[in-house]
Motif scaffolding. Structure first.
Motif, PDB file in Angstrom:
ATOM      1  N   ALA A 171     -30.375  30.067 -36.076  1.00  0.00           N
ATOM      2  CA  ALA A 171     -30.396  28.651 -36.472  1.00  0.00           C
ATOM      3  C   ALA A 171     -31.160  27.810 -35.447  1.00  0.00           C
ATOM      4  O   ALA A 171     -31.918  26.909 -35.814  1.00  0.00           O
ATOM      5  N   PHE A 172     -30.973  28.106 -34.154  1.00  0.00           N
ATOM      6  CA  PHE A 172     -31.716  27.374 -33.114  1.00  0.00           C
ATOM      7  C   PHE A 172     -33.219  27.649 -33.250  1.00  0.00           C
ATOM      8  O   PHE A 172     -34.035  26.737 -33.196  1.00  0.00           O
ATOM      9  N   ASP A 188     -34.924  28.628 -35.852  1.00  0.00           N
ATOM     10  CA  ASP A 188     -35.470  28.002 -37.069  1.00  0.00           C
ATOM     11  C   ASP A 188     -35.730  26.510 -36.853  1.00  0.00           C
ATOM     12  O   ASP A 188     -36.774  25.988 -37.247  1.00  0.00           O
ATOM     13  N   LEU A 189     -34.762  25.836 -36.228  1.00  0.00           N
ATOM     14  CA  LEU A 189     -34.911  24.388 -36.012  1.00  0.00           C
ATOM     15  C   LEU A 189     -36.073  24.104 -35.057  1.00  0.00           C
ATOM     16  O   LEU A 189     -36.880  23.204 -35.291  1.00  0.00           O
ATOM     17  N   ASP A 231     -39.367  24.593 -36.740  1.00  0.00           N
ATOM     18  CA  ASP A 231     -39.624  23.486 -37.666  1.00  0.00           C
ATOM     19  C   ASP A 231     -40.157  22.266 -36.906  1.00  0.00           C
ATOM     20  O   ASP A 231     -41.160  21.667 -37.306  1.00  0.00           O
ATOM     21  N   TYR A 232     -39.506  21.914 -35.793  1.00  0.00           N
ATOM     22  CA  TYR A 232     -39.976  20.745 -35.028  1.00  0.00           C
ATOM     23  C   TYR A 232     -41.353  21.004 -34.410  1.00  0.00           C
ATOM     24  O   TYR A 232     -42.196  20.105 -34.362  1.00  0.00           O
ATOM     25  N   VAL A 235     -33.588  22.505 -28.908  1.00  0.00           N
ATOM     26  CA  VAL A 235     -33.749  21.839 -30.210  1.00  0.00           C
ATOM     27  C   VAL A 235     -33.834  20.325 -29.993  1.00  0.00           C
ATOM     28  O   VAL A 235     -34.706  19.646 -30.547  1.00  0.00           O
TER      29      VAL A 235
END
Lengths: 159, 159
Positions: free
Chosen positions: B15-16, B18-19, B22-23, B139
């Motif tokens: 999850a980290f 992926d985030l 994305d950023y 993140v």
């Protein structure tokens, strides 16, 4: 006695939801924790100050339905008390010792919280002077609650 | 001229990752951005102050290999300058205007950064007084860089 985390608006991004669920599970190892998500109000494209006030007021009414009279309420407000994780842990310990009711953390939606929530709150907490995406701020809050409980229970998470 | 985000230790939690990805993608719409991850040193179970110093020093050497002499370096340090997203945006604008070299954000691993990095840094930035998990802090940093660039480009992300 338990922890309630009340937020406004359902999150869409899976990564945020996964992280929050993971921290909630971990918090529950230490203390019962309930996540409450109240729906956000539809926002017009052009928004006046008056309609923003109305939106926040409606969202506040939904939040109030989930707070009991004797709950200890912590509102997340960017311009308020910036404290360390260790200090938050000490405060949670103090609130748990002093009050026999639930501890409610309230985090606003993209519009922020209504003034009535600020007034009801027993403590105003700021995680940062920076503005974070709503979902990310909620992940941060859950992580801090888990970290605080881990500190209070001499867990290995915080160093 | 580009932004480099240098961190220590590969993240395991999807999850980290992926985030962050994305950023990074979104930052790249505004300005070229490179993510550099240097490996963290294996940590003994029982760790003395001396060996912690050695670990941080070795990690710092790997970081220095990725910094050019004229880079503008921002080290993330919890006990330093707590500023708002708007102020960070203004500072990034100023650094972009004043310096013709890369802007490097450096975020430590679970052991923190070595003193030599603090000394090399041109600016010390704190996102919070609170301690966050390494992956979550990264993140948060990526989100703030994206938010700052969005503010500078009159994007709709920040309100």
């Amino acid at each position: 006695m338990m922890i309630k985390i009340i937020s406004v608006g359902k999150l869409k991004q899976k990564a945020f939801v996964d992280l929050i669920n993971d921290y909630l599970k971990r918090i529950n190892h230490y203390l019962k924790c309930q996540e409450i998500v109240v729906s956000d109000e539809p926002e017009p494209v052009q928004i006046s100050n008056k309609s923003l006030e109305q939106i926040k007021s409606k969202e506040a009414s939904k939040i109030f339905k989930n707070i009991n009279q004797n709950d200890f309420v912590i509102a997340l407000i960017i311009e308020s008390n910036i404290i360390s994780s260790e200090t938050l842990a000490k405060k949670i310990q103090q609130w748990l010792n002093t009050f026999s009711h639930d501890i409610c953390f309230i985090i606003g939606g993209s519009n922020g919280l209504h003034e009535s929530i600020y007034e009801r709150a027993n403590y105003h907490l700021s995680m940062s002077k920076m503005t974070f995406a709503h979902g990310l701020a909620k992940v941060m809050l859950c992580e801090q609650i888990y970290r605080a409980l881990s500190i209070l229970n001499n867990g290995k998470y915080h160093k």
